[in-house]
Design an enzyme around this catalytic site. Sequence first.
Site, PDB file in Angstrom:
ATOM      1  N   ARG A 233       0.854  -1.180   0.000  1.00  0.00           N
ATOM      2  CA  ARG A 233       0.000   0.000   0.000  1.00  0.00           C
ATOM      3  C   ARG A 233       0.893   1.233   0.000  1.00  0.00           C
ATOM      4  O   ARG A 233       1.960   1.252   0.613  1.00  0.00           O
ATOM      5  CB  ARG A 233      -0.909   0.026   1.240  1.00  0.00           C
ATOM      6  CG  ARG A 233      -2.124  -0.892   1.152  1.00  0.00           C
ATOM      7  CD  ARG A 233      -3.142  -0.358   0.166  1.00  0.00           C
ATOM      8  NE  ARG A 233      -4.394  -1.087   0.205  1.00  0.00           N
ATOM      9  CZ  ARG A 233      -4.713  -2.091  -0.606  1.00  0.00           C
ATOM     10  NH1 ARG A 233      -3.821  -2.489  -1.512  1.00  0.00           N
ATOM     11  NH2 ARG A 233      -5.891  -2.681  -0.527  1.00  0.00           N
ATOM     12  N   GLU A 262      -2.934   8.303  -4.287  1.00  0.00           N
ATOM     13  CA  GLU A 262      -3.322   7.675  -5.549  1.00  0.00           C
ATOM     14  C   GLU A 262      -4.619   8.314  -6.031  1.00  0.00           C
ATOM     15  O   GLU A 262      -5.547   8.494  -5.240  1.00  0.00           O
ATOM     16  CB  GLU A 262      -3.544   6.170  -5.367  1.00  0.00           C
ATOM     17  CG  GLU A 262      -2.281   5.381  -5.215  1.00  0.00           C
ATOM     18  CD  GLU A 262      -2.522   3.873  -5.212  1.00  0.00           C
ATOM     19  OE1 GLU A 262      -3.627   3.429  -5.623  1.00  0.00           O
ATOM     20  OE2 GLU A 262      -1.620   3.146  -4.804  1.00  0.00           O
ATOM     21  N   HIS A 281      -1.067   0.828  -9.803  1.00  0.00           N
ATOM     22  CA  HIS A 281      -1.722  -0.123  -8.896  1.00  0.00           C
ATOM     23  C   HIS A 281      -2.322  -1.300  -9.675  1.00  0.00           C
ATOM     24  O   HIS A 281      -3.473  -1.664  -9.498  1.00  0.00           O
ATOM     25  CB  HIS A 281      -2.817   0.577  -8.079  1.00  0.00           C
ATOM     26  CG  HIS A 281      -3.134  -0.120  -6.795  1.00  0.00           C
ATOM     27  ND1 HIS A 281      -3.563   0.547  -5.665  1.00  0.00           N
ATOM     28  CD2 HIS A 281      -3.100  -1.437  -6.441  1.00  0.00           C
ATOM     29  CE1 HIS A 281      -3.777  -0.317  -4.680  1.00  0.00           C
ATOM     30  NE2 HIS A 281      -3.511  -1.532  -5.141  1.00  0.00           N
TER      31      HIS A 281
END
Length: 326
Positions: A233, A262, A281
């Site tokens: 993460r 993000e 991602h």
Amino acid sequence: MSTKPVVVVLHNENRPSPDALAPVTDRAEVRFTQADGLADAMDGADVVFAYDFLSTALADAWHAAGSVEWVHIAAAGVDPLMTPEVRASDVVITNSRGVFDDAIAEYVLAQVLSFAKDLPRSLRLQDEARWQHRESERVAGTRALVVGTGPIGRAVARLLRAAGLEVSGSGRRERTGDPDFGDVSATEDLHEALGQADWVVAIAPLTDQTAGMFDTDAFAAMQPHARFINVGRGELVVTDDLVAALRSEQVAGAALDVVDPEPLPADHALWTLPDVMITPHNSGDFVGWRDALVDLFAENFVRWVDGRPLDNVVDTSLGYVPTTGS
């Protein structure tokens, strides 16, 4: 059950494939909703399938979850769900452990090889039509530290070992003789372990304990030639500290599939720093991954309807599915 259970599917612009979801729609009333309609959809519902796995809408809609017994998220990380209210409830949380393991491991190996063989620079030189001879690095015999010893970390360790790397792990407790990691150091000894690694792979779950674990001190503990790969993460990393470490050449490079924030703003320094590879991602998003996520939920749903124990039950006090040796 005398009546069909009610399953709420939280989605964004993408909805689950009807074929993949058929085992659920055949045995339940299914309500599809996006974030703004979640509270209304949860009225009287038994199950929530968070197919939009990045959504944090459940926190605002939790007041309507009075009848919900089970929430499943279409991701390995459950941090978007882990509010104090969810932790304090009796609702069962499950995740999608197992779907992404091998794909993420392949991504990590690809990034290791890309750094060692200088592939990004080769592409830039090709774009310039320049024939510039260079030497490359061997990866066999180099040392990788995998921070996070769950199933994805184990898949990473096995693949890196197959490529000839020496692999160790960093997890909750110290141990030796692990079948995948060999030696595992405890989290409190992370900085010492970082100093021994040529490659650092972050795949720990995001919890109160792991948030910001890669900060100025952690990067200072790394060897200047080491590369950092984050497939966990973005919030595991203090982004400004990583930028500073890269600029000062305390860290030789970074491959980031996850960042904080993000999506990464277009004017962020990480985009233009040398020896940084950024992907959006998608390290685990192989062809067919969406149906694989629905298949896993559907299999678990059948278990739930039949009264059998659910797979991938999250310990909400930890924030992940506990496994032996993790």
